[in-house]
Write a protein that holds these residues in place. Sequence first.
Motif, PDB file in Angstrom:
ATOM      1  N   GLN A 131      11.487  37.899   1.995  1.00  0.00           N
ATOM      2  CA  GLN A 131      10.827  36.542   1.809  1.00  0.00           C
ATOM      3  C   GLN A 131       9.789  36.695   0.673  1.00  0.00           C
ATOM      4  N   SER A 132       9.341  37.978   0.503  1.00  0.00           N
ATOM      5  CA  SER A 132       8.582  38.063  -0.580  1.00  0.00           C
ATOM      6  C   SER A 132       9.311  37.640  -2.092  1.00  0.00           C
ATOM      7  N   ASP A 133      10.467  37.343  -2.046  1.00  0.00           N
ATOM      8  CA  ASP A 133      11.187  36.964  -3.436  1.00  0.00           C
ATOM      9  C   ASP A 133      10.963  35.609  -3.699  1.00  0.00           C
ATOM     10  N   VAL A 134      10.346  34.844  -2.905  1.00  0.00           N
ATOM     11  CA  VAL A 134      10.333  33.446  -2.935  1.00  0.00           C
ATOM     12  C   VAL A 134       9.776  32.709  -4.341  1.00  0.00           C
ATOM     13  N   ASP A 135       8.796  33.534  -4.866  1.00  0.00           N
ATOM     14  CA  ASP A 135       8.338  33.005  -6.324  1.00  0.00           C
ATOM     15  C   ASP A 135       9.462  33.318  -7.297  1.00  0.00           C
ATOM     16  N   LYS A 188      11.389  28.412   3.543  1.00  0.00           N
ATOM     17  CA  LYS A 188      12.153  28.285   4.818  1.00  0.00           C
ATOM     18  C   LYS A 188      13.803  28.393   4.556  1.00  0.00           C
ATOM     19  N   TYR A 189      14.261  27.998   3.025  1.00  0.00           N
ATOM     20  CA  TYR A 189      15.695  28.205   3.052  1.00  0.00           C
ATOM     21  C   TYR A 189      15.835  29.796   3.143  1.00  0.00           C
ATOM     22  N   LEU A 190      15.032  30.408   2.245  1.00  0.00           N
ATOM     23  CA  LEU A 190      15.172  32.062   2.442  1.00  0.00           C
ATOM     24  C   LEU A 190      15.443  32.653   3.891  1.00  0.00           C
ATOM     25  N   LYS A 191      14.319  31.977   4.823  1.00  0.00           N
ATOM     26  CA  LYS A 191      14.403  32.700   6.009  1.00  0.00           C
ATOM     27  C   LYS A 191      15.545  32.222   6.867  1.00  0.00           C
ATOM     28  N   GLU A 192      15.962  30.769   6.822  1.00  0.00           N
ATOM     29  CA  GLU A 192      16.824  30.280   7.486  1.00  0.00           C
ATOM     30  C   GLU A 192      18.208  30.386   7.176  1.00  0.00           C
ATOM     31  N   VAL A 193      18.444  30.280   5.853  1.00  0.00           N
ATOM     32  CA  VAL A 193      19.817  30.326   5.217  1.00  0.00           C
ATOM     33  C   VAL A 193      20.031  31.670   4.685  1.00  0.00           C
ATOM     34  N   ALA A 212      20.496  38.730  -4.092  1.00  0.00           N
ATOM     35  CA  ALA A 212      19.621  38.531  -5.166  1.00  0.00           C
ATOM     36  C   ALA A 212      20.446  39.237  -6.681  1.00  0.00           C
ATOM     37  N   ILE A 213      20.495  38.660  -7.601  1.00  0.00           N
ATOM     38  CA  ILE A 213      20.888  39.274  -8.769  1.00  0.00           C
ATOM     39  C   ILE A 213      19.548  39.776  -9.570  1.00  0.00           C
ATOM     40  N   CYS A 214      19.435  40.955  -9.622  1.00  0.00           N
ATOM     41  CA  CYS A 214      18.305  41.666  -9.847  1.00  0.00           C
ATOM     42  C   CYS A 214      18.107  42.280 -11.586  1.00  0.00           C
ATOM     43  N   LEU A 215      17.106  42.178 -12.098  1.00  0.00           N
ATOM     44  CA  LEU A 215      17.082  42.788 -13.510  1.00  0.00           C
ATOM     45  C   LEU A 215      15.603  43.559 -13.125  1.00  0.00           C
ATOM     46  N   GLU A 216      16.004  45.037 -13.142  1.00  0.00           N
ATOM     47  CA  GLU A 216      14.653  46.033 -12.819  1.00  0.00           C
ATOM     48  C   GLU A 216      14.355  45.513 -11.365  1.00  0.00           C
ATOM     49  N   ASN A 217      15.250  45.201 -10.458  1.00  0.00           N
ATOM     50  CA  ASN A 217      14.895  45.049  -9.209  1.00  0.00           C
ATOM     51  C   ASN A 217      14.050  43.446  -8.719  1.00  0.00           C
TER      52      ASN A 217
END
Length: 178
Positions: A20-24, A52-57, A66-71
Amino acid sequence: MGEAKDEKALPGISLRQFEQSDVDHFMAWAGNDQVTQFCRWDTFTCREEALKYLKEVVIPHPWFRAICLENRPIGSIYVSPGTEKDRCRGEIGYALSSMYWGRGIATSAVTTAVASIFRDLPNLKRIEGLVFAENKGSQRVLEKAGFTKEGLLRNYFTVKGKTRDIVIYSFLPSELSC
């Protein structure tokens, strides 16, 4: 003469489950019309809808990363398994922040994901990529990741009010390199 890139091992690129903390970070690309023009979902315009999309879907999804660059998330990649009748196949989709386009990151993410997907979802016998015919960049990603182009599906999807032709790609477990 140019050097061939090792698409499989880009430094600092990894896949991980969303939080959830990835929202921004998610909003940075999912709120960008340039990125979402080829997505079946609409551009997110408010943080609450994205959360909401992150939480529910996204978080409960069987394979959404998540595709991450340096996490730090800079994109997303998922495979949606089929229903009971077509559970032998899954559809791959991905989105990447436009500031990272053209660097091989999407290809690296797809290549990494494919190896994991067949382990994580053992019922899958094929992964399909359905790409809008005009999205040449995404077609190149799948081709560079080893997918086979199977053909053109004319007037296949109506997305965002426009009926579009789709190019279909596939990848089978037997095509994994050791």
